[in-house]
Design a protein around this motif. Structure first.
Motif, PDB file in Angstrom:
ATOM      1  N   LYS A   4       0.836  -1.218   0.000  1.00 26.58           N
ATOM      2  CA  LYS A   4       0.000   0.000   0.000  1.00 26.58           C
ATOM      3  C   LYS A   4       0.865   1.261   0.000  1.00 26.58           C
ATOM      4  CE  LYS A   4      -4.217  -1.799   2.199  1.00 26.58           C
ATOM      5  NZ  LYS A   4      -5.135  -1.674   3.358  1.00 26.58           N
ATOM      6  N   GLU A   5       1.945   1.209   0.787  1.00 26.71           N
ATOM      7  CA  GLU A   5       2.847   2.357   0.867  1.00 26.71           C
ATOM      8  C   GLU A   5       3.587   2.567  -0.449  1.00 26.71           C
ATOM      9  OE1 GLU A   5       4.191   2.597   5.506  1.00 26.71           O
ATOM     10  OE2 GLU A   5       4.798   0.795   4.390  1.00 26.71           O
ATOM     11  N   ILE A   6       3.978   1.454  -1.095  1.00 22.78           N
ATOM     12  CA  ILE A   6       4.625   1.544  -2.411  1.00 22.78           C
ATOM     13  C   ILE A   6       3.657   2.188  -3.410  1.00 22.78           C
ATOM     14  CG2 ILE A   6       5.535   0.211  -4.359  1.00 22.78           C
ATOM     15  CD1 ILE A   6       7.455   0.299  -2.023  1.00 22.78           C
ATOM     16  N   ALA A   7       2.395   1.765  -3.368  1.00 17.38           N
ATOM     17  CA  ALA A   7       1.374   2.307  -4.277  1.00 17.38           C
ATOM     18  C   ALA A   7       1.192   3.800  -4.046  1.00 17.38           C
ATOM     19  CB  ALA A   7       0.063   1.566  -4.074  1.00 17.38           C
ATOM     20  N   LYS A   8       1.187   4.227  -2.773  1.00 15.33           N
ATOM     21  CA  LYS A   8       1.000   5.643  -2.438  1.00 15.33           C
ATOM     22  C   LYS A   8       2.169   6.476  -2.952  1.00 15.33           C
ATOM     23  CE  LYS A   8      -0.002   8.688   1.485  1.00 15.33           C
ATOM     24  NZ  LYS A   8      -0.209   8.761   2.958  1.00 15.33           N
ATOM     25  N   MET A   9       3.387   5.945  -2.780  1.00 19.96           N
ATOM     26  CA  MET A   9       4.582   6.665  -3.233  1.00 19.96           C
ATOM     27  C   MET A   9       4.617   6.791  -4.755  1.00 19.96           C
ATOM     28  SD  MET A   9       7.397   4.957  -0.677  1.00 19.96           S
ATOM     29  CE  MET A   9       8.799   5.843  -1.371  1.00 19.96           C
ATOM     30  N   ALA A  15      -3.279  -2.681  -7.058  1.00 19.59           N
ATOM     31  CA  ALA A  15      -3.403  -3.651  -8.148  1.00 19.59           C
ATOM     32  C   ALA A  15      -2.333  -3.408  -9.202  1.00 19.59           C
ATOM     33  CB  ALA A  15      -4.793  -3.565  -8.771  1.00 19.59           C
ATOM     34  N   THR A  16      -2.038  -2.114  -9.476  1.00 20.41           N
ATOM     35  CA  THR A  16      -1.001  -1.791 -10.460  1.00 20.41           C
ATOM     36  C   THR A  16       0.375  -2.217  -9.953  1.00 20.41           C
ATOM     37  OG1 THR A  16      -2.292   0.094 -11.240  1.00 20.41           O
ATOM     38  CG2 THR A  16       0.038   0.084 -11.794  1.00 20.41           C
ATOM     39  N   GLY A  25      -0.467  -8.732 -16.726  1.00 21.45           N
ATOM     40  CA  GLY A  25      -1.478  -7.728 -17.054  1.00 21.45           C
ATOM     41  C   GLY A  25      -0.870  -6.490 -17.695  1.00 21.45           C
ATOM     42  N   TYR A  26      -1.742  -5.599 -18.183  1.00 17.38           N
ATOM     43  CA  TYR A  26      -1.263  -4.383 -18.865  1.00 17.38           C
ATOM     44  C   TYR A  26      -0.829  -3.330 -17.853  1.00 17.38           C
ATOM     45  CZ  TYR A  26      -1.166  -0.027 -21.436  1.00 17.38           C
ATOM     46  OH  TYR A  26      -0.764   1.175 -21.951  1.00 17.38           O
ATOM     47  N   ILE A  27       0.326  -2.720 -18.125  1.00 21.37           N
ATOM     48  CA  ILE A  27       0.822  -1.608 -17.322  1.00 21.37           C
ATOM     49  C   ILE A  27       1.790  -0.805 -18.199  1.00 21.37           C
ATOM     50  CG2 ILE A  27       2.624  -3.085 -16.316  1.00 21.37           C
ATOM     51  CD1 ILE A  27       2.541  -1.314 -13.825  1.00 21.37           C
ATOM     52  N   LYS A  34       8.854   3.114 -12.776  1.00 20.10           N
ATOM     53  CA  LYS A  34       8.783   3.943 -11.569  1.00 20.10           C
ATOM     54  C   LYS A  34       8.553   3.080 -10.326  1.00 20.10           C
ATOM     55  CE  LYS A  34       6.245   7.846  -9.552  1.00 20.10           C
ATOM     56  NZ  LYS A  34       5.134   8.814  -9.738  1.00 20.10           N
ATOM     57  N   ILE A  35       7.607   2.141 -10.443  1.00 21.09           N
ATOM     58  CA  ILE A  35       7.291   1.257  -9.302  1.00 21.09           C
ATOM     59  C   ILE A  35       8.517   0.424  -8.928  1.00 21.09           C
ATOM     60  CG2 ILE A  35       5.932  -0.757  -8.590  1.00 21.09           C
ATOM     61  CD1 ILE A  35       3.649   0.419 -10.368  1.00 21.09           C
TER      62      ILE A  35
END
Length: 330
Positions: A4-9, A15-16, A25-27, A34-35
């Motif tokens: 969750k923290e990675i997603a916020k940053m 999900a991404t 999946g598509y990204i 970046k992630i």
């Protein structure tokens, strides 16, 4: 650090982040980069359990055993553990105390608990067992019972052949009055195949066998102890006794020594299973099964299936003869 923290940053959804980690999946390329850069900078380590669940791989193997106190069962489990540990699989152990209903229950439970496969040390594989195994959502290997005709992969001992060979050792030493001590517990290999090998060896030696000259009970040493006492009262001319397991043979030897009957001076004794059995200076003449190898072969068979390699329908583990000193030539 959490996903969750990675997603916020990264300014994206969890999900991404999951798609970036699992490469699924598509990204967008720039979003994925970046992630992954944030993950590297923060030292975030994705949960191996979560990734395994994503791939439907928990690295758990269910092992169903009939009796945890059995020497042979312990050796088989050792062999299983040796192979599974090499691949970082863990064991979920279920002890059924020779209860067929418990075996069926655990076959279902291990599927529900997301085990990747099951190894069952079978005693009596019923039609219900076979149906449940064949409909299983995960691979199942049976150890100790030949169920290859039902399309179920299995690892077996050469029960009939081994019993034949040790009985012929008795007949080759001129024994003709031979008693049989076995089990009445539902275990097709021990109860049926060993008896079949014994009878065939006598028939091939032109020796008549009186079915009254038998004793059946459980797997304990008490079966051999009580059995030989009863048989000698009814058949005092016996010169030898075939015991279907090493534990039974130990009980028979103890009873004979207590009663003053010399082994093998008065009565010769044979067993099946392991060199682990003996009393004082006596080492029971036996056929020896490599139980560790049996477990190892079962685990390797299961791992091959999980790796989508070709599977064997049946593997027979060789046995060897241990001469010991409990058989006398007459």
């Amino acid at each position: 650090m959490t996903i969750k923290e990675i997603a916020k940053m990264a300014g994206v959804s969890t999900a991404t982040v999951s798609r970036a980690i699992n490469n699924s999946g598509y990204i967008k390329i720039e979003v994925k980069e970046k992630i992954l850069r944030i993950i590297e900078e923060t030292g975030f380590t994705p949960s191996s359990v979560a990734q395994d669940l994503k791939r439907n791989r928990t690295n758990l193997i269910g092992v169903i055993i009939p009796k945890i106190s059995s020497f042979s069962v312990a050796q088989v489990v050792d062999g299983i553990s040796l192979e599974l540990n090499k691949r970082n699989f863990s064991i979920l152990l279920a002890n059924t105390n020779n209860n067929a209903e418990e075996e069926l229950k655990y076959l279902k439970i291990f599927q529900e608990k997301r085990a990747n496969g099951i190894l069952i040390l079978g005693t009596e594989i019923s039609e219900e067992h076979k149906n449940l195994i064949n409909s299983s959502s995960i691979p199942v290997i049976v150890i100790g019972q030949n169920v290859s005709e039902a399309g179920i992969p299995c690892v077996v001992q050469q029960e009939k052949e081994a019993a034949y060979d040790i009985t012929r050792y008795l007949t080759d030493n001129n024994h003709k009055r031979i008693a049989y001590i076995g089990t009445d517990i539902e275990d097709f290999a021990v109860r049926n195949e060993r008896k079949a090998g014994f009878l065939k060896a006598l028939a091939d030696s032109d020796i008549y066998f009186d079915e009254k000259c038998t004793y059946y009970s459980g797997f304990s040493s008490d079966t051999g102890y009580t059995g030989i006492k009863k048989l000698l009262k009814e058949f005092p001319d016996l010169t030898a006794v075939f015991c279907a397991t090493g534990t039974m043979a130990t009980g028979a030897v103890n009873a004979l020594l207590e009663s003053g009957s010399g082994v093998p001076e008065n009565v010769s004794v044979t067993g099946m299973g392991s060199t682990n059995y003996g009393i004082n200076t006596l080492k029971i003449t036996s056929v020896i099964y490599d139980y560790v190898k049996t477990g190892s072969e079962g685990a390797k068979m299961l791992l091959n299936i999980l790796d989508n390699k070709s599977k064997s329908e049946k593997i027979s583990v060789p046995y060897r003869f241990f001469q010991g000193n409990t058989v006398k030539k007459i």
